[in-house]
Design an enzyme around this catalytic site. Sequence first.
Site, PDB file in Angstrom:
ATOM      1  N   HIS A 262       0.832  -1.201   0.000  1.00 42.39           N
ATOM      2  CA  HIS A 262       0.000   0.000   0.000  1.00 42.39           C
ATOM      3  C   HIS A 262       0.874   1.262   0.000  1.00 42.39           C
ATOM      4  O   HIS A 262       0.731   2.127  -0.873  1.00 42.39           O
ATOM      5  CB  HIS A 262      -0.921  -0.021   1.232  1.00 42.39           C
ATOM      6  CG  HIS A 262      -1.835   1.151   1.336  1.00 42.39           C
ATOM      7  ND1 HIS A 262      -3.168   1.088   1.010  1.00 42.39           N
ATOM      8  CD2 HIS A 262      -1.623   2.439   1.717  1.00 42.39           C
ATOM      9  CE1 HIS A 262      -3.728   2.269   1.174  1.00 42.39           C
ATOM     10  NE2 HIS A 262      -2.810   3.114   1.618  1.00 42.39           N
ATOM     11  N   GLU A 263       1.773   1.345   0.963  1.00 47.81           N
ATOM     12  CA  GLU A 263       2.596   2.553   1.066  1.00 47.81           C
ATOM     13  C   GLU A 263       3.525   2.674  -0.138  1.00 47.81           C
ATOM     14  O   GLU A 263       3.835   3.775  -0.590  1.00 47.81           O
ATOM     15  CB  GLU A 263       3.371   2.581   2.383  1.00 47.81           C
ATOM     16  CG  GLU A 263       2.493   2.530   3.646  1.00 47.81           C
ATOM     17  CD  GLU A 263       1.383   3.584   3.691  1.00 47.81           C
ATOM     18  OE1 GLU A 263       1.497   4.622   3.007  1.00 47.81           O
ATOM     19  OE2 GLU A 263       0.380   3.355   4.402  1.00 47.81           O
ATOM     20  N   HIS A 266       1.770   4.556  -2.850  1.00 51.96           N
ATOM     21  CA  HIS A 266       1.872   6.013  -2.641  1.00 51.96           C
ATOM     22  C   HIS A 266       3.257   6.514  -3.058  1.00 51.96           C
ATOM     23  O   HIS A 266       3.392   7.549  -3.707  1.00 51.96           O
ATOM     24  CB  HIS A 266       1.656   6.357  -1.164  1.00 51.96           C
ATOM     25  CG  HIS A 266       0.237   6.247  -0.701  1.00 51.96           C
ATOM     26  ND1 HIS A 266      -0.793   6.929  -1.306  1.00 51.96           N
ATOM     27  CD2 HIS A 266      -0.327   5.554   0.333  1.00 51.96           C
ATOM     28  CE1 HIS A 266      -1.935   6.655  -0.658  1.00 51.96           C
ATOM     29  NE2 HIS A 266      -1.680   5.824   0.326  1.00 51.96           N
ATOM     30  N   GLU A 292      -4.875   7.233  -3.326  1.00 51.41           N
ATOM     31  CA  GLU A 292      -5.367   5.955  -2.794  1.00 51.41           C
ATOM     32  C   GLU A 292      -5.631   4.957  -3.921  1.00 51.41           C
ATOM     33  O   GLU A 292      -5.546   3.748  -3.717  1.00 51.41           O
ATOM     34  CB  GLU A 292      -6.626   6.160  -1.955  1.00 51.41           C
ATOM     35  CG  GLU A 292      -6.356   6.783  -0.591  1.00 51.41           C
ATOM     36  CD  GLU A 292      -5.365   5.993   0.264  1.00 51.41           C
ATOM     37  OE1 GLU A 292      -5.416   4.745   0.263  1.00 51.41           O
ATOM     38  OE2 GLU A 292      -4.543   6.627   0.936  1.00 51.41           O
TER      39      GLU A 292
HETATM   40 ZN    ZN Z   1      -3.061   5.172   1.732  1.00 52.01          ZN
END
Ligand code: ZN
Length: 498
Positions: A262-263, A266, A292
């Site tokens: 997830h990170e 980003h 996101e």
């Molecule tokens: Zn996030």
Amino acid sequence: MTAALGELKQRLGEITDLLRIQALQHWDLEVWMPPGGQDARAAQLATLEAIIHARQVDERIGELLDELEPYAASLPHDADDACLIRVARRDWDKLRRIPTALAAELARAGAESYQAWVAAREESSFERFRPHLERMLELKLQLVECFAPYDDPYDVLLDDFEEGMRTDEVRTIFARLQPEITALVAEHAAAADGDEFMSGPFPIPPQEALSRELIERFGGSWDAWRLDLTVHPFAVPFGPGDIRLTTRYSDADLNSLFTAMHECGHGLYEYGVSKSLDRTPLCTGASSALHESQSRLWENVVGRSLPFWRWFYPRVQAAFPERLGDTSLQRFHRAVNRAQRGFIRVDADETTYGLHVILRFELEQELVAGRLAVNDLPEAWNARFFELVGLEVPNDRLGVLQDSHWAGGSFGYFPTYLLGSVLSVQVWEKAREALPDLDEQMERGDFADLHTWLRDNLYALGRKLTPAETIERVVGGPIDPEPYLAYLRGKLSALAAA
Ligand code: ZN
């Protein structure tokens, strides 16, 4: 004109430097700072915010923008300079409405409130956090009033994360999603019987090694990236060559692998913004929902797919032979996709996740509209959580205290998580059209073409266009919940049939 453009870029470059110093202060606060640093840090952040805000709203920027308007009008809509002048104008007009003293006080109170939240969450004591949350809400309502008249006070807060989007549009999208998700959860949410292999112990050093391997494979690079520990994971860039990811580990589960993906999503977005936009307000993602869409694309659409696990599962199995040695790929893949009722948003499966977001979106609107007092928030949370997810919240740590967003004053952020999930599937469908052998590539652990496609078609644009324009350009239409719902339905029925 050239002189005016040079001066504008000089001023915006210095503001960007200061904003990155501010981000570094926040990163340190959440990663390294001892609790004793709290008062000094809150004062530093307030001072820095006052300096930055005063520069951001300087009359001279308005004069330069006036002078540059004809030049911007002579350029194509998506030329770097035209975008810079347009975005700088929008930021300047918006920030001018906020008094510097309020901006500084929000920074100071937010830092204090964050520290109070860490302690309150630890002790599962809402009472300890309550005065800070009341203060943050009061300050945010003052901020909202700077933008009167407005149709909906929540529009003002949402605009900080999803420029130009209106609360009504979010409500319409969520009204389509909620009953469908509820029906899917009712149909598919099962007790985790047979999934004991998912509950550890999983020693932490191999979790860290696997997290790092994923980040490298997806396109991160340690000469420009770092991975550190924190309470509530996040990613932040300090420049195109300095991407900071944070994560957390527990030996009870393998959630850290999904946090890392997830990170990393980003991080890849920020890492991929065109270098020509560096040290300008365009050098970042276009919005929180678009951000996101990328974290959730890498975490879920890639990171919970069967082709991905065909490549990665043997590595995970080798790292934890005692827990996973006898567990087949199919069982593991099913376990990481199982719809399951749980308390914690960040640990939720893809399907129930949306319900966690909708809960927060509803409560935020109530708080902001003054229909719900902070004091009554835990009770309201627990009641609505039971209606939506069907579980009784046993304590505030597993309920209203689990997220850091409200502590920092980020009211209006939560809906972007679900909008991002919706968008992640729309973006994925476009990537698949362009890369028909994506599944085969993922089975080999090869993500280079996917990363390149996303970088060239989305990341490189940075904040040149509005979120709506960016979405239109990448997926060919507006945010549409249908592909996301079809994706969830397809995935769950395939798992049920397997
Ligand atoms: Zn996030």
